[in-house]
Design a protein around this motif. Structure first.
Motif, short mmCIF file in Angstrom:
data_model
loop_
_atom_site.label_atom_id
_atom_site.label_comp_id
_atom_site.label_asym_id
_atom_site.label_seq_id
_atom_site.Cartn_x
_atom_site.Cartn_y
_atom_site.Cartn_z
N TRP A 188 59.14 22.34 -36.56
CA TRP A 188 57.70 22.55 -36.43
C TRP A 188 57.24 21.88 -35.14
N ALA A 189 56.30 22.52 -34.45
CA ALA A 189 55.86 21.97 -33.17
C ALA A 189 54.45 22.41 -32.85
N LYS A 190 53.78 21.62 -32.00
CA LYS A 190 52.51 22.00 -31.40
C LYS A 190 52.40 21.28 -30.06
N GLY A 191 51.49 21.75 -29.20
CA GLY A 191 51.36 21.09 -27.91
C GLY A 191 50.31 21.71 -27.03
N THR A 192 50.00 21.02 -25.96
CA THR A 192 49.01 21.49 -25.00
C THR A 192 49.62 22.38 -23.94
N THR A 193 50.95 22.47 -23.91
CA THR A 193 51.65 23.30 -22.94
C THR A 193 52.94 23.79 -23.57
N SER A 194 53.50 24.85 -23.05
CA SER A 194 54.78 25.33 -23.55
C SER A 194 55.87 24.30 -23.29
N ALA A 195 56.92 24.36 -24.09
CA ALA A 195 58.05 23.45 -23.94
C ALA A 195 59.33 24.26 -24.07
N THR A 196 60.43 23.66 -23.67
CA THR A 196 61.73 24.30 -23.77
C THR A 196 62.66 23.43 -24.58
N VAL A 197 63.34 24.02 -25.57
CA VAL A 197 64.36 23.28 -26.29
C VAL A 197 65.67 23.47 -25.54
N SER A 255 80.45 24.21 -32.09
CA SER A 255 81.38 23.26 -32.69
C SER A 255 81.44 21.95 -31.90
N LYS A 256 80.79 21.92 -30.72
CA LYS A 256 80.83 20.73 -29.88
C LYS A 256 79.49 20.52 -29.20
N LEU A 257 78.49 20.12 -29.97
CA LEU A 257 77.16 19.88 -29.41
C LEU A 257 76.99 18.41 -29.06
N TYR A 258 76.25 18.16 -27.98
CA TYR A 258 76.01 16.79 -27.55
C TYR A 258 74.57 16.34 -27.79
N SER A 259 73.60 17.08 -27.31
CA SER A 259 72.22 16.62 -27.39
C SER A 259 71.27 17.77 -27.71
N ILE A 260 70.12 17.41 -28.28
CA ILE A 260 68.99 18.32 -28.46
C ILE A 260 67.80 17.66 -27.78
N GLN A 261 67.17 18.38 -26.86
CA GLN A 261 66.06 17.83 -26.10
C GLN A 261 64.92 18.85 -25.99
N PHE A 262 63.74 18.33 -25.68
CA PHE A 262 62.55 19.16 -25.49
C PHE A 262 61.94 18.78 -24.15
N GLU A 269 49.06 17.87 -17.21
CA GLU A 269 49.09 17.02 -18.38
C GLU A 269 49.90 17.71 -19.47
N PHE A 270 50.51 16.92 -20.34
CA PHE A 270 51.27 17.50 -21.46
C PHE A 270 51.14 16.60 -22.67
N ASP A 271 51.25 17.21 -23.85
CA ASP A 271 51.22 16.48 -25.11
C ASP A 271 51.93 17.35 -26.14
N VAL A 272 53.16 16.97 -26.51
CA VAL A 272 54.01 17.80 -27.35
C VAL A 272 54.44 17.03 -28.60
N TYR A 273 54.32 17.68 -29.76
CA TYR A 273 54.73 17.12 -31.05
C TYR A 273 55.89 17.94 -31.61
N ILE A 274 56.90 17.27 -32.17
CA ILE A 274 58.03 17.90 -32.86
C ILE A 274 58.16 17.26 -34.24
N ASP A 275 58.35 18.09 -35.27
CA ASP A 275 58.46 17.56 -36.63
C ASP A 275 59.48 18.38 -37.42
N ASP A 276 60.03 17.76 -38.47
CA ASP A 276 60.94 18.42 -39.41
C ASP A 276 61.98 19.27 -38.69
N LEU A 277 62.79 18.63 -37.88
CA LEU A 277 63.83 19.31 -37.10
C LEU A 277 65.12 19.35 -37.93
#
Length: 281
Positions: A188-197, A255-262, A269-277
Motif C-alpha cells: 500500500w502506498a501514497k505520496g505527493t509524487t510518483s515513485a519507483t520500486v 531466487s537471488k534477490l538483494y534489496s527492495i527500494q523506493f 518536494e516529495f513525501d512518500v508512504y509505504i505500508d503492508d509490504l
C-alpha cells in the motif's frame, strides 16, 4: 536485537554519470547504509512501465491480516494476491523488517547528495547506527494500520532520493534471498509524487559482481496520489530503466534477490508512504 543496526564499512564511490535521466551509483557515500548492507544505487529510469492502482483506496477495507484478492488494487497481469508473506507491516515501529522466512534486513534512506537538499529520515552516511530509520505514526490510521515507512524532503537535483532495505544482511554482509516461491510483491502506498520500486538481483547489484557504479535495478513506476492505494507487482513485470549496465538475464532472478527500494526523482518536494509490504502468490 530488532532495533539494532548491523553495519559494514561503506565502499565510498563516486558516480561517473552524465545524467540525462535519474541515475545513481552502487554503494556510494550518498546512499544510506541503514545497517543491513547499505543502500545500493537506483534510478527511476525510462525503460520501466508505470503501475497504476485499479482497486479500492478505502483504508477501512484492509488490514495487515486481511490483504487478499478482494481488496487488491492490481497492477500487471495475474489479478490480485491470493496469499501473502508479510515482509514488513511496520506495526512494531522499529527499523527492522519482519524476522521470518530467513529474512534479516533494516530500513535505510539514501539520496544524491545535492548540497542544501534535505531528506527525512536522514541517511546514516558514516554507518554509526546512531540515527536509525524511524517509522511514521499514521494520523489518521489506515484501518488497523498505525505505522508506515515514510521518507520526505526537497531539493535533490541529480537523480533524487529513496529508501528501502536489504532482504538478507547479517552483520552487514549482504547475501541473496530466495523469493522464487512467490509471484511478486504487494504493498500500500501514497505520496505527493510518483515513485519507483526497485529490486536488485545478481545482475543488478554490486554484490553480484556484474555491475559496479551503473547498476540498473529491475523497476516499476508507481503512480501515487494523496490517497492510499494497493499495488500488486509481479516479478515478471519488472524492467530495467535502460540507463546502466544491462542485466545478464531477460528478467529478474527471483531466487537471488538483494534489496527492495523506493525512489523518487528530482521533484522539488516529495513525501512518500509505504505500508503492508509483502510477497504474494
Amino acid at each position: 536485537m530488532k532495533n539494532r543496526i548491523f553495519l559494514r564499512g561503506l565502499n565510498l564511490m563516486v558516480c561517473g554519470l552524465a545524467v540525462a535521466a535519474f541515475a545513481a551509483c552502487g554503494d556510494d557515500s550518498n546512499e544510506g547504509s541503514g545497517g543491513a548492507g547499505g543502500g545500493t544505487g537506483a534510478t527511476t529510469g525510462t525503460g520501466g512501465e508505470t503501475a497504476t492502482s485499479t482497486g479500492t483506496t478505502d483504508p477501512t477495507t484492509t488490514t495487515s491480516a486481511t490483504m487478499d484478492a478482494t481488496t487488491s488494487a492490481t497492477t500487471g497481469a495475474g489479478g490480485g494476491p491470493q496469499s501473502i508473506e508479510m515482509i514488513d507491516d511496520m506495526e512494531d515501529n522499529d527499523n527492522a523488517i519482519n524476522a521470518a522466512g530467513g529474512r534479516v534486513g533494516y530500513w535505510y534512506s539514501f539520496n544524491d547528495g545535492t548540497e542544501g537538499a534535505t531528506q527525512n529520515p536522514p541517511p546514516d552516511l558514516e554507518g554509526t547506527g546512531e540515527t536509525p530509520f524511524t517509522m511514521t505514526a499514521l494520523e489518521p490510521a489506515r484501518g488497523q494500520s498505525k505505522y508506515a515507512a515514510r521518507s520526505w524532503g526537497s531539493g535533490f537535483e541529480t537523480w533524487g532520493a529513496g529508501f528501502g532495505f536489504d532482504l538478507s544482511s547479517v552483520e552487514g554482509e549482504k547475501t541473496p534471498y530466495d523469493a522464487s516461491a512467490y509471484t511478486g510483491i504487494t504493498l500500500w502506498a501514497k505520496g505527493t509524487t510518483s515513485a519507483t520500486v526497485l529490486i536488485s538481483d545478481p545482475s543488478t547489484d554490486p554484490v553480484g559482481g556484474s555491475c559496479t557504479d551503473e547498476c540498473d535495478k529491475w523497476s516499476k513506476s508507481l503512480a501515487l496520489t494523496g490517497e492510499w492505494q494497493q499495488f500488486t507487482i509481479p516479478f515478471a513485470d519488472l524492467k530495467q530503466g535502460g540507463w546502466g549496465t544491462p542485466a545478464t538475464t531477460d528478467q529478474i532472478d527471483a531466487s537471488k534477490l538483494y534489496s527492495i527500494q523506493f525512489q523518487v526523482g528530482t521533484d522539488p518536494e516529495f513525501d512518500v508512504y509505504i505500508d503492508d509490504l509483502a510477497f504474494y502468490n
